[in-house]
Design a protein around this motif. Structure first.
Motif, short mmCIF file in Angstrom:
data_model
loop_
_atom_site.label_atom_id
_atom_site.label_comp_id
_atom_site.label_asym_id
_atom_site.label_seq_id
_atom_site.Cartn_x
_atom_site.Cartn_y
_atom_site.Cartn_z
N ALA A 3 1.05 -1.17 -0.09
CA ALA A 3 0.23 0.12 -0.14
C ALA A 3 0.90 1.05 -0.35
CB ALA A 3 -1.24 0.17 1.40
N ILE A 4 2.19 1.49 0.49
CA ILE A 4 2.76 2.20 0.21
C ILE A 4 3.81 2.72 -0.64
CG2 ILE A 4 4.86 3.26 1.83
CD1 ILE A 4 3.83 2.21 4.51
N PHE A 5 3.99 1.14 -0.78
CA PHE A 5 4.70 1.64 -2.38
C PHE A 5 3.94 1.71 -3.08
CE2 PHE A 5 6.14 -0.32 -6.58
CZ PHE A 5 7.07 -0.10 -6.80
N LEU A 6 2.38 1.64 -2.72
CA LEU A 6 1.73 2.14 -4.31
C LEU A 6 1.32 3.51 -4.08
CD1 LEU A 6 -0.10 1.92 -6.72
CD2 LEU A 6 -1.88 -0.02 -4.78
N THR A 7 0.92 3.88 -2.85
CA THR A 7 0.30 4.96 -3.18
C THR A 7 1.83 6.22 -3.24
OG1 THR A 7 0.31 4.72 -0.71
CG2 THR A 7 0.83 7.54 -1.02
N VAL A 8 3.30 5.69 -3.54
CA VAL A 8 4.13 6.15 -3.67
C VAL A 8 4.16 6.61 -5.18
CG1 VAL A 8 6.52 6.95 -3.59
CG2 VAL A 8 5.58 6.39 -1.64
N MET A 9 4.26 5.30 -5.69
CA MET A 9 4.85 5.19 -7.06
C MET A 9 2.99 5.83 -8.27
SD MET A 9 7.72 3.76 -7.39
CE MET A 9 7.57 4.06 -8.98
N THR A 10 2.00 6.40 -6.81
CA THR A 10 1.19 7.04 -7.78
C THR A 10 1.37 8.33 -7.93
OG1 THR A 10 -0.07 5.22 -7.04
CG2 THR A 10 -1.34 7.46 -7.83
N LEU A 11 2.19 9.34 -6.50
CA LEU A 11 2.53 10.28 -6.55
C LEU A 11 3.79 10.93 -7.12
CD1 LEU A 11 1.28 10.32 -2.51
CD2 LEU A 11 0.04 11.67 -4.99
N CYS A 12 3.88 9.75 -7.07
CA CYS A 12 5.92 9.86 -7.54
C CYS A 12 6.19 9.82 -8.89
CB CYS A 12 6.58 10.21 -6.62
SG CYS A 12 6.79 10.61 -5.16
N GLU A 13 7.31 10.68 -9.62
CA GLU A 13 8.07 9.59 -10.44
C GLU A 13 9.05 10.24 -10.50
OE1 GLU A 13 7.74 12.70 -14.33
OE2 GLU A 13 5.37 11.71 -13.75
N ALA A 14 10.43 9.21 -11.59
CA ALA A 14 11.71 10.40 -11.44
C ALA A 14 11.93 11.38 -11.04
CB ALA A 14 12.68 9.55 -12.16
N GLY A 15 12.75 11.55 -10.32
CA GLY A 15 13.21 13.20 -10.22
C GLY A 15 12.45 13.84 -8.95
N ASP A 16 11.69 12.68 -8.41
CA ASP A 16 10.52 13.57 -7.50
C ASP A 16 11.74 13.66 -5.84
OD1 ASP A 16 8.63 14.90 -8.91
OD2 ASP A 16 7.52 13.29 -9.09
N LEU A 36 13.21 3.03 -3.54
CA LEU A 36 12.77 4.18 -3.73
C LEU A 36 13.87 4.78 -4.16
CD1 LEU A 36 9.48 5.71 -1.60
CD2 LEU A 36 8.98 4.28 -3.44
N PRO A 37 15.49 5.25 -4.18
CA PRO A 37 15.88 6.25 -5.12
C PRO A 37 16.11 4.39 -6.32
CG PRO A 37 16.75 5.89 -3.21
CD PRO A 37 15.43 4.89 -2.62
N LYS A 38 16.37 3.51 -6.83
CA LYS A 38 16.41 2.57 -7.54
C LYS A 38 15.19 3.83 -8.93
CE LYS A 38 18.23 -1.51 -5.18
NZ LYS A 38 17.75 -2.41 -4.82
N PHE A 39 14.54 4.26 -8.15
CA PHE A 39 12.99 4.85 -9.31
C PHE A 39 13.87 6.49 -9.35
CE2 PHE A 39 10.91 0.84 -7.34
CZ PHE A 39 10.48 0.03 -8.41
N GLY A 40 14.46 6.99 -8.34
CA GLY A 40 14.59 7.74 -8.86
C GLY A 40 13.98 8.79 -7.59
N ILE A 41 13.75 8.18 -6.71
CA ILE A 41 13.03 9.05 -6.31
C ILE A 41 13.30 9.30 -4.85
CG2 ILE A 41 10.54 8.93 -4.56
CD1 ILE A 41 9.36 7.06 -6.66
N LYS A 42 13.77 10.69 -4.04
CA LYS A 42 15.07 10.96 -3.85
C LYS A 42 13.69 11.60 -1.93
CE LYS A 42 18.55 12.63 -5.46
NZ LYS A 42 19.32 13.17 -6.53
N CYS A 43 14.22 11.59 -0.94
CA CYS A 43 14.19 10.94 0.18
C CYS A 43 14.53 11.81 1.12
CB CYS A 43 13.93 10.44 0.75
SG CYS A 43 12.52 9.46 0.10
N THR A 44 14.37 13.26 1.95
CA THR A 44 14.81 13.53 3.11
C THR A 44 14.24 13.26 4.81
OG1 THR A 44 15.26 15.58 1.82
CG2 THR A 44 15.16 15.73 4.16
N PHE A 45 14.86 12.36 5.89
CA PHE A 45 14.23 12.15 6.54
C PHE A 45 14.43 13.22 7.35
CE2 PHE A 45 15.48 8.59 4.21
CZ PHE A 45 14.48 7.48 4.52
N VAL A 46 13.24 13.46 8.77
CA VAL A 46 13.57 14.15 9.66
C VAL A 46 12.73 13.84 11.13
CG1 VAL A 46 11.51 16.89 9.91
CG2 VAL A 46 12.40 16.51 7.59
N LYS A 47 13.58 14.32 12.08
CA LYS A 47 12.64 13.63 13.77
C LYS A 47 11.09 13.75 13.16
CE LYS A 47 17.18 13.80 15.43
NZ LYS A 47 18.08 13.75 16.65
N PRO A 48 10.67 13.18 13.72
CA PRO A 48 8.61 13.21 13.54
C PRO A 48 8.46 14.67 14.27
CG PRO A 48 9.64 11.48 15.39
CD PRO A 48 10.94 11.41 14.23
#
Length: 143
Positions: A3-16, A36-48
Protein backbone atom coordinates in the motif's frame (compact mmCIF):
# COMPACT_ATOMS: atom_id res chain seq x y z
CA UNK A 1 4.34 -2.37 2.29
CA UNK A 2 2.45 -2.75 -0.97
CA UNK A 3 0.00 0.00 0.00
CA UNK A 4 2.86 2.39 0.78
CA UNK A 5 4.70 1.52 -2.43
CA UNK A 6 1.52 1.95 -4.50
CA UNK A 7 0.85 5.32 -2.88
CA UNK A 8 4.37 6.60 -3.53
CA UNK A 9 4.47 5.32 -7.11
CA UNK A 10 1.11 6.98 -7.81
CA UNK A 11 2.31 10.34 -6.49
CA UNK A 12 5.92 10.28 -7.66
CA UNK A 13 8.12 9.66 -10.65
CA UNK A 14 11.87 9.84 -11.25
CA UNK A 15 13.21 13.19 -10.08
CA UNK A 16 10.58 13.70 -7.37
CA UNK A 17 11.12 14.05 -3.65
CA UNK A 18 9.38 13.04 -0.39
CA UNK A 19 9.79 14.30 3.16
CA UNK A 20 9.74 11.32 5.50
CA UNK A 21 9.67 10.87 9.25
CA UNK A 22 12.88 9.25 10.49
CA UNK A 23 10.99 7.02 12.96
CA UNK A 24 9.39 4.28 10.87
CA UNK A 25 9.01 0.52 10.82
CA UNK A 26 12.22 -1.07 9.49
CA UNK A 27 10.73 -2.38 6.26
CA UNK A 28 9.35 1.06 5.49
CA UNK A 29 12.75 2.64 6.12
CA UNK A 30 14.26 0.19 3.63
CA UNK A 31 11.65 1.17 1.05
CA UNK A 32 12.44 4.88 1.39
CA UNK A 33 16.24 4.57 1.83
CA UNK A 34 17.05 1.73 -0.57
CA UNK A 35 14.22 0.94 -3.00
CA UNK A 36 12.82 4.34 -4.00
CA UNK A 37 16.21 5.77 -5.00
CA UNK A 38 16.40 2.98 -7.60
CA UNK A 39 13.34 4.63 -9.17
CA UNK A 40 14.93 8.09 -8.99
CA UNK A 41 12.83 9.21 -6.01
CA UNK A 42 14.78 11.01 -3.27
CA UNK A 43 13.75 11.25 0.38
CA UNK A 44 14.71 13.61 3.16
CA UNK A 45 14.33 12.18 6.66
CA UNK A 46 13.19 14.42 9.51
CA UNK A 47 12.71 13.64 13.21
CA UNK A 48 8.95 13.26 13.84
CA UNK A 49 8.78 16.00 16.49
CA UNK A 50 10.77 18.51 14.41
CA UNK A 51 7.86 20.32 12.75
CA UNK A 52 10.11 23.12 11.53
CA UNK A 53 12.37 20.48 9.96
CA UNK A 54 9.46 19.17 7.89
CA UNK A 55 8.81 22.67 6.57
CA UNK A 56 12.49 23.28 5.75
CA UNK A 57 12.84 19.91 3.97
CA UNK A 58 10.14 20.66 1.38
CA UNK A 59 11.58 21.28 -2.09
CA UNK A 60 10.04 22.38 -5.40
CA UNK A 61 9.74 18.73 -6.45
CA UNK A 62 8.34 17.41 -3.14
CA UNK A 63 5.21 15.33 -3.72
CA UNK A 64 4.24 14.47 -0.14
CA UNK A 65 5.07 14.07 3.52
CA UNK A 66 5.05 10.54 4.99
CA UNK A 67 5.02 9.47 8.63
CA UNK A 68 3.55 7.34 11.36
CA UNK A 69 1.52 9.02 14.10
CA UNK A 70 3.46 7.01 16.67
CA UNK A 71 6.78 6.01 15.19
CA UNK A 72 7.72 2.36 15.37
CA UNK A 73 10.08 1.42 17.06
CA UNK A 74 10.81 4.61 19.05
CA UNK A 75 7.20 5.52 19.96
CA UNK A 76 7.88 9.14 19.07
CA UNK A 77 4.71 11.13 18.46
CA UNK A 78 4.36 13.13 15.25
CA UNK A 79 2.32 16.33 15.59
CA UNK A 80 -0.12 15.31 12.87
CA UNK A 81 -2.27 18.48 12.81
CA UNK A 82 0.80 20.72 12.54
CA UNK A 83 2.50 18.53 9.92
CA UNK A 84 -0.79 18.40 7.97
CA UNK A 85 -0.90 22.20 7.96
CA UNK A 86 2.68 22.34 6.66
CA UNK A 87 1.85 19.83 3.92
CA UNK A 88 -1.35 21.59 2.91
CA UNK A 89 0.31 25.02 2.88
CA UNK A 90 2.83 23.52 0.42
CA UNK A 91 0.04 21.96 -1.66
CA UNK A 92 1.12 18.37 -0.99
CA UNK A 93 -0.60 15.47 0.80
CA UNK A 94 0.17 14.11 4.24
CA UNK A 95 0.45 10.32 4.05
CA UNK A 96 0.14 8.44 7.34
CA UNK A 97 0.84 4.79 8.11
CA UNK A 98 -1.65 4.08 10.90
CA UNK A 99 -1.02 0.35 11.27
CA UNK A 100 0.40 0.72 14.78
CA UNK A 101 -2.66 2.60 16.06
CA UNK A 102 -5.45 0.77 14.16
CA UNK A 103 -8.47 2.64 12.75
CA UNK A 104 -10.37 2.03 15.98
CA UNK A 105 -7.84 3.89 18.16
CA UNK A 106 -6.91 6.72 15.80
CA UNK A 107 -8.71 8.40 12.92
CA UNK A 108 -5.94 10.22 11.01
CA UNK A 109 -8.34 11.98 8.62
CA UNK A 110 -9.74 13.88 11.62
CA UNK A 111 -6.21 15.22 12.25
CA UNK A 112 -5.43 16.32 8.69
CA UNK A 113 -4.10 13.21 6.92
CA UNK A 114 -4.95 12.95 3.23
CA UNK A 115 -3.90 9.35 2.60
CA UNK A 116 -3.85 6.59 5.23
CA UNK A 117 -2.27 3.17 4.86
CA UNK A 118 -2.69 0.11 7.09
CA UNK A 119 -0.90 -3.22 7.01
CA UNK A 120 -3.69 -5.74 7.26
CA UNK A 121 -1.07 -8.48 7.45
CA UNK A 122 0.10 -7.07 10.78
CA UNK A 123 -3.40 -6.50 12.13
CA UNK A 124 -4.79 -9.89 11.15
CA UNK A 125 -1.66 -12.02 10.97
CA UNK A 126 -3.16 -14.92 12.90
CA UNK A 127 -5.70 -15.50 10.14
CA UNK A 128 -3.25 -15.48 7.23
CA UNK A 129 -1.23 -18.22 5.66
CA UNK A 130 2.52 -17.65 5.49
CA UNK A 131 2.42 -16.63 1.81
CA UNK A 132 -0.38 -14.06 2.14
CA UNK A 133 0.14 -10.33 2.57
CA UNK A 134 -2.53 -7.68 2.69
CA UNK A 135 -2.50 -3.93 2.70
CA UNK A 136 -5.12 -1.24 2.75
CA UNK A 137 -4.99 2.23 1.24
CA UNK A 138 -7.63 4.83 2.09
CA UNK A 139 -7.80 8.32 0.62
CA UNK A 140 -9.85 11.28 1.75
CA UNK A 141 -11.97 12.83 -1.01
CA UNK A 142 -11.14 16.51 -1.35
CA UNK A 143 -13.66 18.71 -3.12
Amino acid sequence: MSAIFLTVMTLCEAGDHLVVSSQLYGGTVNLFRLTLPKFGIKCTFVKPRDTEGFKKAIQKNTKGIFGELVGNPGNELMNMPEIAKIAHDAGIPLIVDATYQTPYLCKPFEHGADIVVHSLTTVSYTHLRAHETRGNLVCRLVR
